[in-house]
Design an enzyme around this catalytic site. Structure first.
Site, mmCIF file in Angstrom:
data_model
loop_
_atom_site.group_PDB
_atom_site.id
_atom_site.type_symbol
_atom_site.label_atom_id
_atom_site.label_comp_id
_atom_site.label_asym_id
_atom_site.label_seq_id
_atom_site.Cartn_x
_atom_site.Cartn_y
_atom_site.Cartn_z
ATOM 1 N N GLN A 121 74.920 5.828 58.618
ATOM 2 C CA GLN A 121 73.740 4.969 58.828
ATOM 3 C C GLN A 121 72.556 5.532 58.032
ATOM 4 O O GLN A 121 72.035 6.593 58.384
ATOM 5 C CB GLN A 121 73.402 4.963 60.333
ATOM 6 N N GLY A 122 72.139 4.829 56.988
ATOM 7 C CA GLY A 122 71.035 5.305 56.144
ATOM 8 C C GLY A 122 69.735 4.599 56.478
ATOM 9 O O GLY A 122 69.307 3.706 55.744
ATOM 10 N N SER A 124 66.753 6.544 58.483
ATOM 11 C CA SER A 124 65.597 7.448 58.525
ATOM 12 C C SER A 124 65.294 8.046 57.156
ATOM 13 O O SER A 124 66.193 8.306 56.358
ATOM 14 C CB SER A 124 65.856 8.612 59.493
ATOM 15 N N SER A 156 73.947 11.118 59.599
ATOM 16 C CA SER A 156 75.099 11.775 60.242
ATOM 17 C C SER A 156 76.394 11.455 59.516
ATOM 18 O O SER A 156 76.671 10.295 59.193
ATOM 19 C CB SER A 156 75.236 11.314 61.698
ATOM 20 N N GLU A 239 73.017 1.390 69.250
ATOM 21 C CA GLU A 239 73.087 2.855 69.134
ATOM 22 C C GLU A 239 72.565 3.529 70.405
ATOM 23 O O GLU A 239 72.861 4.679 70.680
ATOM 24 C CB GLU A 239 72.250 3.297 67.921
HETATM 25 C C1 LIG Z 1 71.508 14.620 65.622
HETATM 26 C C2 LIG Z 1 70.753 13.533 64.914
HETATM 27 C C3 LIG Z 1 71.471 12.586 64.198
HETATM 28 C C4 LIG Z 1 70.793 11.599 63.501
HETATM 29 N N1 LIG Z 1 71.527 10.701 62.775
HETATM 30 C C5 LIG Z 1 70.891 9.755 62.044
HETATM 31 C C6 LIG Z 1 71.628 8.872 61.202
HETATM 32 O O1 LIG Z 1 72.866 8.930 61.131
HETATM 33 N N2 LIG Z 1 70.953 7.982 60.463
HETATM 34 C C7 LIG Z 1 69.600 7.869 60.501
HETATM 35 O O2 LIG Z 1 69.049 7.000 59.817
HETATM 36 N N3 LIG Z 1 68.837 8.698 61.275
HETATM 37 C C8 LIG Z 1 69.467 9.636 62.035
HETATM 38 N N4 LIG Z 1 68.734 10.502 62.826
HETATM 39 C C9 LIG Z 1 67.271 10.430 62.761
HETATM 40 C C10 LIG Z 1 66.564 9.901 64.005
HETATM 41 O O3 LIG Z 1 66.731 8.520 64.142
HETATM 42 C C11 LIG Z 1 65.076 10.291 63.868
HETATM 43 O O4 LIG Z 1 65.028 11.711 63.912
HETATM 44 C C12 LIG Z 1 64.232 9.708 64.970
HETATM 45 O O5 LIG Z 1 64.079 8.320 64.831
HETATM 46 C C13 LIG Z 1 62.818 10.348 65.007
HETATM 47 O O6 LIG Z 1 62.222 10.313 63.750
HETATM 48 P P1 LIG Z 1 61.599 11.627 63.097
HETATM 49 O O7 LIG Z 1 62.611 12.714 63.147
HETATM 50 O O8 LIG Z 1 61.039 11.244 61.762
HETATM 51 O O9 LIG Z 1 60.405 12.066 64.074
HETATM 52 P P2 LIG Z 1 58.954 11.446 64.121
HETATM 53 O O10 LIG Z 1 59.016 9.950 64.084
HETATM 54 O O11 LIG Z 1 58.117 12.114 63.082
HETATM 55 O O12 LIG Z 1 58.460 11.874 65.552
HETATM 56 C C14 LIG Z 1 57.962 13.186 65.845
HETATM 57 C C15 LIG Z 1 57.462 13.195 67.281
HETATM 58 O O13 LIG Z 1 56.358 12.270 67.425
HETATM 59 C C16 LIG Z 1 56.638 11.324 68.464
HETATM 60 N N5 LIG Z 1 56.141 10.002 68.068
HETATM 61 C C17 LIG Z 1 56.214 9.426 66.842
HETATM 62 N N6 LIG Z 1 55.662 8.183 66.885
HETATM 63 C C18 LIG Z 1 55.275 7.971 68.160
HETATM 64 C C19 LIG Z 1 54.666 6.861 68.832
HETATM 65 N N7 LIG Z 1 54.364 5.726 68.202
HETATM 66 N N8 LIG Z 1 54.401 6.991 70.154
HETATM 67 C C20 LIG Z 1 54.705 8.141 70.849
HETATM 68 N N9 LIG Z 1 55.293 9.229 70.245
HETATM 69 C C21 LIG Z 1 55.563 9.121 68.930
HETATM 70 C C22 LIG Z 1 58.158 11.274 68.563
HETATM 71 O O14 LIG Z 1 58.558 10.824 69.852
HETATM 72 C C23 LIG Z 1 58.526 12.729 68.293
HETATM 73 O O15 LIG Z 1 58.402 13.489 69.479
HETATM 74 C C24 LIG Z 1 69.364 11.515 63.535
HETATM 75 C C25 LIG Z 1 68.656 12.468 64.271
HETATM 76 C C26 LIG Z 1 69.328 13.465 64.958
HETATM 77 C C27 LIG Z 1 68.526 14.473 65.719
#
Ligand SMILES: Cc1cc2nc3c(=O)[nH]c(=O)nc-3n(C[C@H](O)[C@H](O)[C@H](O)COP(=O)(O)OP(=O)(O)OC[C@H]3O[C@@H](n4cnc5c(N)ncnc54)[C@H](O)[C@@H]3O)c2cc1C
Length: 378
Positions: A121-122, A124, A156, A239
């Site tokens: 899944q591409g 993020s 992932s 998901e």
């Molecule tokens: C094990 C794992 C597998 C993953 N696999 C995939 C995958 O296969 N494909 C893919 O596309 N992505 C994948 N992800 C990514 C995942 O979807 C993102 O990490 C997630 O959506 C959070 O985005 P971020 O890491 O950029 O954090 P950020 O969005 O930067 O958030 C950082 C912090 O700020 C808080 N925050 C941000 N915005 C708000 C808001 N509006 N209100 C309140 N709090 C807020 C968040 O809750 C978090 O605590 C994976 C992540 C993990 C950990």
């Protein structure tokens, strides 16, 4: 709510139980991801040959066409048999089932279901996680080909994938939610490079994926240009479903393995320990019942129903159950276990990711507040 099973469900459960007795497999340890992933794909193919993949998917694409709540039975029985957990393909395939053309469905879905082709899944990007609509990977139309440039992150199992469900910005002038399109892109296309990242667990489940002038035939766009946001929402709603991603079976497995250690006397529990284990059990039961309710509601809404915003409740309950269970198991085990990079430590560390992927817990709470409870946006 009446949870008693009709004859069809009872027969399904019996047949599955028998099949699992003869075919269940032990999970290899996660310390060698290549080996683990090979075993997982074998397990996926075996489940498919037994008729256990795509239980609620339409028969036209290789599913069994059964009501959604049969997925709950599948997860429960898998958990009870302590076999490898179910492969999580629902959230990857459902968007194509909902938005893809018949040609795309017949080309891609049977092979996704059978395990012949693996997907990732591409979505993020480095600056687009919670704010997914802020993604900047571009898909520019040249003739009948889209040319993609940009970077994804946390993808992932990208290193093992044949295909990627990709979101990219195809119209830079449109408002940010409306300029996104969804594609399936072949991972061995020229211009794609995958760089695995090491997680806190020590394995490299996810990767950075770079797109450098990657060409995608326009026929591999899912839905219309600009429909990417709706497709993304279908994906993440699935998901977030504990049964859709195979997590109810995985957690039941963790609990029963620990219970066996307690029963054998390997782990001794005092009253506080027993109470904590009981609390973890209750969280898991609450999750199991919620999953049943959600799947029954989906089944009664008819074929093609999506989890909707209520899936965020399931995701929060799953996060609580998983983190509480893994923390409890780790705390109550022998102190020495903490020092070993064993499965239990792996599961504890992995459980921390549950409140992040598929949308963080803060985002799930906002969805519940705004879309279910109707609270004002501040
Ligand atoms: C094990 C794992 C597998 C993953 N696999 C995939 C995958 O296969 N494909 C893919 O596309 N992505 C994948 N992800 C990514 C995942 O979807 C993102 O990490 C997630 O959506 C959070 O985005 P971020 O890491 O950029 O954090 P950020 O969005 O930067 O958030 C950082 C912090 O700020 C808080 N925050 C941000 N915005 C708000 C808001 N509006 N209100 C309140 N709090 C807020 C968040 O809750 C978090 O605590 C994976 C992540 C993990 C950990």
């Amino acid at each position: 709510m009446d949870f008693s099973e009709n004859q069809q469900r009872q027969a399904f459960r019996r047949e599955l139980r028998e099949w699992l007795k003869a075919n269940r497999v032990d999970s290899p340890p996660r310390n060698d991801l290549d080996q683990w992933h090979r075993a997982f794909v074998e397990w996926h193919k075996k489940l498919y040959s037994g008729g256990w993949m795509g239980i609620s998917w339409p028969t036209e694409v290789g599913g069994r066409g059964l009501p959604d709540d049969f997925e709950a039975v599948f997860n429960e029985e898998l958990g009870a048999s302590e076999t490898m957990p179910a492969p999580a393909i629902g959230y990857l395939g459902r968007p194509m089932l909902t938005h893809g053309s018949p040609d795309q469905q017949s080309r891609f879905l049977p092979r996704l279901l059978s395990g012949e082709e693996q997907w990732c899944q591409g979505f993020s990007e480095p600056d687009a996680g919670s704010d997914l609509a802020g993604l900047r990977t571009r898909a520019d139309l040249r003739g009948d080909t889209y040319v993609v440039n940009g970077q994804k992150v946390w993808t992932s199992f990208a290193q093992y994938a044949d295909w990627c469900l990709l979101l990219a910005r195809s119209d830079r002038d449109a408002p940010k939610h409306k300029g996104i399109s969804a594609f399936v892109v072949e991972m061995k296309s020229p211009g794609i490079s995958v760089r695995p990242l090491v997680q806190i667990t020590g394995d490299t489940e996810f990767s950075e994926v770079f797109f450098d002038d990657v060409e995608i035939p326009a026929s591999q766009m899912i839905g219309d240009p600009g429909a990417g946001w709706a497709i993304a929402m279908t994906t993440v709603e699935f998901e977030r479903g504990p049964a859709d991603i195979g997590f109810t079976s995985r957690l039941a497995n963790t609990l029963s393995r620990f219970e066996a250690r307690v029963r054998s006397g390997e782990v001794e529990l005092d009253q506080v320990g027993r109470r904590r284990l009981a609390e973890a059990f209750v969280s898991l039961e609450a999750l199991r019942v919620r999953v049943q309710l959600s799947l029954l509601a989906r089944a009664s809404s008819g074929a093609g129903a999506t989890p909707g915003p209520a899936g965020s409740v399931d995701k929060l309950l799953l996060t609580r159950a998983e983190q509480e269970l893994c923390r409890t198991v780790l705390d109550l085990s022998e102190a020495g276990a903490v020092l070993e990079p064993d499965d239990q430590m792996f599961e504890y560390l992995y459980s921390r990711a549950q409140s992040i992927y598929g949308g963080t817990s803060q985002i799930q709470r906002s969805i519940i507040a705004q879309r279910i409870l109707g609270l004002p946006r501040s």
